[in-house]
Scaffold this motif. Sequence first.
Motif, mmCIF file in Angstrom:
data_model
loop_
_atom_site.group_PDB
_atom_site.id
_atom_site.type_symbol
_atom_site.label_atom_id
_atom_site.label_comp_id
_atom_site.label_asym_id
_atom_site.label_seq_id
_atom_site.Cartn_x
_atom_site.Cartn_y
_atom_site.Cartn_z
ATOM 1 N N GLU A 84 0.820 -1.210 0.000
ATOM 2 C CA GLU A 84 0.000 0.000 0.000
ATOM 3 C C GLU A 84 0.854 1.260 0.000
ATOM 4 O OE1 GLU A 84 -3.324 0.046 -0.408
ATOM 5 O OE2 GLU A 84 -3.077 -2.113 -0.658
ATOM 6 N N VAL A 85 1.971 1.249 0.713
ATOM 7 C CA VAL A 85 2.834 2.435 0.784
ATOM 8 C C VAL A 85 3.704 2.541 -0.464
ATOM 9 C CG1 VAL A 85 4.761 3.457 2.058
ATOM 10 C CG2 VAL A 85 2.821 2.491 3.290
ATOM 11 N N ALA A 86 4.178 1.411 -0.980
ATOM 12 C CA ALA A 86 5.097 1.427 -2.123
ATOM 13 C C ALA A 86 4.450 2.037 -3.360
ATOM 14 C CB ALA A 86 5.590 0.016 -2.424
ATOM 15 N N HIS A 87 3.182 1.796 -3.561
ATOM 16 C CA HIS A 87 2.557 2.338 -4.763
ATOM 17 C C HIS A 87 2.452 3.863 -4.695
ATOM 18 C CE1 HIS A 87 -1.624 3.783 -4.292
ATOM 19 N NE2 HIS A 87 -1.600 3.076 -3.190
ATOM 20 N N ILE A 88 2.470 4.421 -3.505
ATOM 21 C CA ILE A 88 2.460 5.877 -3.359
ATOM 22 C C ILE A 88 3.863 6.440 -3.563
ATOM 23 C CG2 ILE A 88 2.083 7.775 -1.734
ATOM 24 C CD1 ILE A 88 -0.059 5.955 -0.408
ATOM 25 N N LEU A 89 4.855 5.811 -2.960
ATOM 26 C CA LEU A 89 6.224 6.312 -3.027
ATOM 27 C C LEU A 89 6.868 6.124 -4.399
ATOM 28 C CD1 LEU A 89 7.559 5.036 0.409
ATOM 29 C CD2 LEU A 89 6.847 7.353 -0.180
ATOM 30 N N VAL A 90 6.611 4.995 -5.014
ATOM 31 C CA VAL A 90 7.280 4.648 -6.260
ATOM 32 C C VAL A 90 6.373 4.882 -7.463
ATOM 33 C CG1 VAL A 90 8.550 2.792 -7.425
ATOM 34 C CG2 VAL A 90 8.539 2.904 -4.958
ATOM 35 N N VAL A 91 5.135 5.237 -7.241
ATOM 36 C CA VAL A 91 4.125 5.390 -8.278
ATOM 37 C C VAL A 91 4.056 4.098 -9.093
ATOM 38 C CG1 VAL A 91 3.231 6.851 -10.120
ATOM 39 C CG2 VAL A 91 4.670 7.843 -8.355
ATOM 40 N N ASP A 92 3.732 3.063 -8.383
ATOM 41 C CA ASP A 92 3.644 1.722 -8.956
ATOM 42 C C ASP A 92 2.208 1.237 -8.807
ATOM 43 O OD1 ASP A 92 4.503 -0.574 -10.135
ATOM 44 O OD2 ASP A 92 5.664 -1.300 -8.431
ATOM 45 N N GLU A 93 1.886 0.180 -9.521
ATOM 46 C CA GLU A 93 0.551 -0.398 -9.412
ATOM 47 C C GLU A 93 0.424 -1.126 -8.073
ATOM 48 O OE1 GLU A 93 -1.839 0.126 -11.516
ATOM 49 O OE2 GLU A 93 -0.566 1.154 -12.956
ATOM 50 N N ARG A 94 -0.744 -1.085 -7.509
ATOM 51 C CA ARG A 94 -0.985 -1.844 -6.285
ATOM 52 C C ARG A 94 -1.891 -3.010 -6.608
ATOM 53 N NH1 ARG A 94 -5.135 2.025 -2.968
ATOM 54 N NH2 ARG A 94 -5.939 0.169 -1.998
ATOM 55 N N LEU A 95 -1.834 -4.010 -5.773
ATOM 56 C CA LEU A 95 -2.631 -5.209 -5.984
ATOM 57 C C LEU A 95 -4.017 -5.006 -5.403
ATOM 58 C CD1 LEU A 95 -0.057 -8.004 -5.078
ATOM 59 C CD2 LEU A 95 -0.522 -6.984 -7.292
ATOM 60 N N ASN A 96 -5.021 -5.478 -6.136
ATOM 61 C CA ASN A 96 -6.379 -5.424 -5.604
ATOM 62 C C ASN A 96 -6.678 -6.728 -4.860
ATOM 63 O OD1 ASN A 96 -7.075 -7.377 -7.522
ATOM 64 N ND2 ASN A 96 -7.771 -5.842 -8.989
ATOM 65 N N LEU A 97 -7.878 -6.858 -4.352
ATOM 66 C CA LEU A 97 -8.231 -8.017 -3.539
ATOM 67 C C LEU A 97 -8.139 -9.321 -4.326
ATOM 68 C CD1 LEU A 97 -9.204 -9.052 -0.807
ATOM 69 C CD2 LEU A 97 -11.546 -8.711 -1.592
ATOM 70 N N ALA A 98 -8.591 -9.320 -5.569
ATOM 71 C CA ALA A 98 -8.527 -10.542 -6.385
ATOM 72 C C ALA A 98 -7.081 -10.965 -6.617
ATOM 73 C CB ALA A 98 -9.238 -10.307 -7.723
ATOM 74 N N GLU A 99 -6.210 -10.001 -6.853
ATOM 75 C CA GLU A 99 -4.798 -10.322 -7.077
ATOM 76 C C GLU A 99 -4.130 -10.830 -5.805
ATOM 77 O OE1 GLU A 99 -4.565 -6.910 -10.544
ATOM 78 O OE2 GLU A 99 -3.871 -6.460 -8.517
ATOM 79 N N TRP A 100 -4.494 -10.257 -4.666
ATOM 80 C CA TRP A 100 -3.978 -10.760 -3.395
ATOM 81 C C TRP A 100 -4.455 -12.194 -3.145
ATOM 82 C CZ3 TRP A 100 -0.100 -9.726 -0.446
ATOM 83 C CH2 TRP A 100 0.419 -8.432 -0.390
ATOM 84 N N CYS A 101 -5.699 -12.472 -3.501
ATOM 85 C CA CYS A 101 -6.222 -13.840 -3.327
ATOM 86 C C CYS A 101 -5.475 -14.836 -4.204
ATOM 87 C CB CYS A 101 -7.724 -13.882 -3.617
ATOM 88 S SG CYS A 101 -8.716 -13.064 -2.366
ATOM 89 N N VAL A 102 -5.144 -14.425 -5.432
ATOM 90 C CA VAL A 102 -4.351 -15.290 -6.314
ATOM 91 C C VAL A 102 -2.981 -15.533 -5.698
ATOM 92 C CG1 VAL A 102 -3.212 -15.427 -8.571
ATOM 93 C CG2 VAL A 102 -5.581 -14.667 -8.416
ATOM 94 N N CYS A 103 -2.353 -14.490 -5.170
ATOM 95 C CA CYS A 103 -1.049 -14.645 -4.502
ATOM 96 C C CYS A 103 -1.156 -15.582 -3.309
ATOM 97 C CB CYS A 103 -0.525 -13.296 -4.040
ATOM 98 S SG CYS A 103 -0.038 -12.189 -5.362
ATOM 99 N N LEU A 104 -2.226 -15.432 -2.553
ATOM 100 C CA LEU A 104 -2.430 -16.291 -1.382
ATOM 101 C C LEU A 104 -2.615 -17.743 -1.791
ATOM 102 C CD1 LEU A 104 -2.683 -15.990 1.700
ATOM 103 C CD2 LEU A 104 -5.138 -15.847 1.392
ATOM 104 N N LEU A 105 -3.365 -17.980 -2.849
ATOM 105 C CA LEU A 105 -3.544 -19.353 -3.337
ATOM 106 C C LEU A 105 -2.237 -19.944 -3.841
ATOM 107 C CD1 LEU A 105 -6.955 -19.095 -5.201
ATOM 108 C CD2 LEU A 105 -6.461 -20.364 -3.107
ATOM 109 N N ILE A 106 -1.457 -19.154 -4.549
ATOM 110 C CA ILE A 106 -0.158 -19.639 -5.029
ATOM 111 C C ILE A 106 0.746 -19.952 -3.845
ATOM 112 C CG2 ILE A 106 1.944 -18.968 -6.263
ATOM 113 C CD1 ILE A 106 0.130 -17.387 -8.184
ATOM 114 N N GLY A 107 0.755 -19.091 -2.844
ATOM 115 C CA GLY A 107 1.567 -19.344 -1.655
ATOM 116 C C GLY A 107 1.103 -20.563 -0.884
ATOM 117 N N ALA A 108 -0.213 -20.770 -0.851
ATOM 118 C CA ALA A 108 -0.769 -21.903 -0.099
ATOM 119 C C ALA A 108 -0.487 -23.238 -0.778
ATOM 120 C CB ALA A 108 -2.272 -21.713 0.093
ATOM 121 N N VAL A 109 -0.110 -23.221 -2.035
ATOM 122 C CA VAL A 109 0.218 -24.468 -2.731
ATOM 123 C C VAL A 109 1.391 -25.166 -2.054
ATOM 124 C CG1 VAL A 109 1.160 -25.350 -4.923
ATOM 125 C CG2 VAL A 109 -0.791 -23.821 -4.921
ATOM 126 N N SER A 110 2.226 -24.405 -1.352
ATOM 127 C CA SER A 110 3.366 -25.027 -0.672
ATOM 128 C C SER A 110 2.921 -25.982 0.429
ATOM 129 C CB SER A 110 4.298 -23.958 -0.109
ATOM 130 O OG SER A 110 3.680 -23.249 0.936
#
Length: 134
Positions: free
Chosen positions: A78-104
Amino acid sequence: MLVTFKFNGRAVLGFINIDKQHAVSKKMTFYSFVLCQIFSQVNSRELEKINVLKGIHRKPRFSLAMIFIFGLQVSFNEVAHILVVDERLNLAEWCVCLLIGAVSCPVDSAAKCAWNLVKNRHFGSHNRTTSAVS
């Protein structure tokens, strides 16, 4: 899996605007890796037991540390997208990341099952023959 996501993330991320796909793909790869590490820490609580969540409530500091690490990652996003003017992840993208991480977790469970099978088959027969000789 993360390497595939890194190089073919645009195909996986068809639901995202084309202009921001590359930046989001990079961020999702990074955060998926971080979440894999968090789940790996949970999996490493019990090296041979498959049920790694058993007794986790007896170690509240461990649970708090995992929640704190996850919270830091979300707040950094949340802070990096303000400081670096980068894209932030939305809820769906966070859920995809969580699912990928949970595969472990199932991968670790499968590895533990295979190790227990090999250990019982190889070392179990050795113990039976030595106890029969005694």
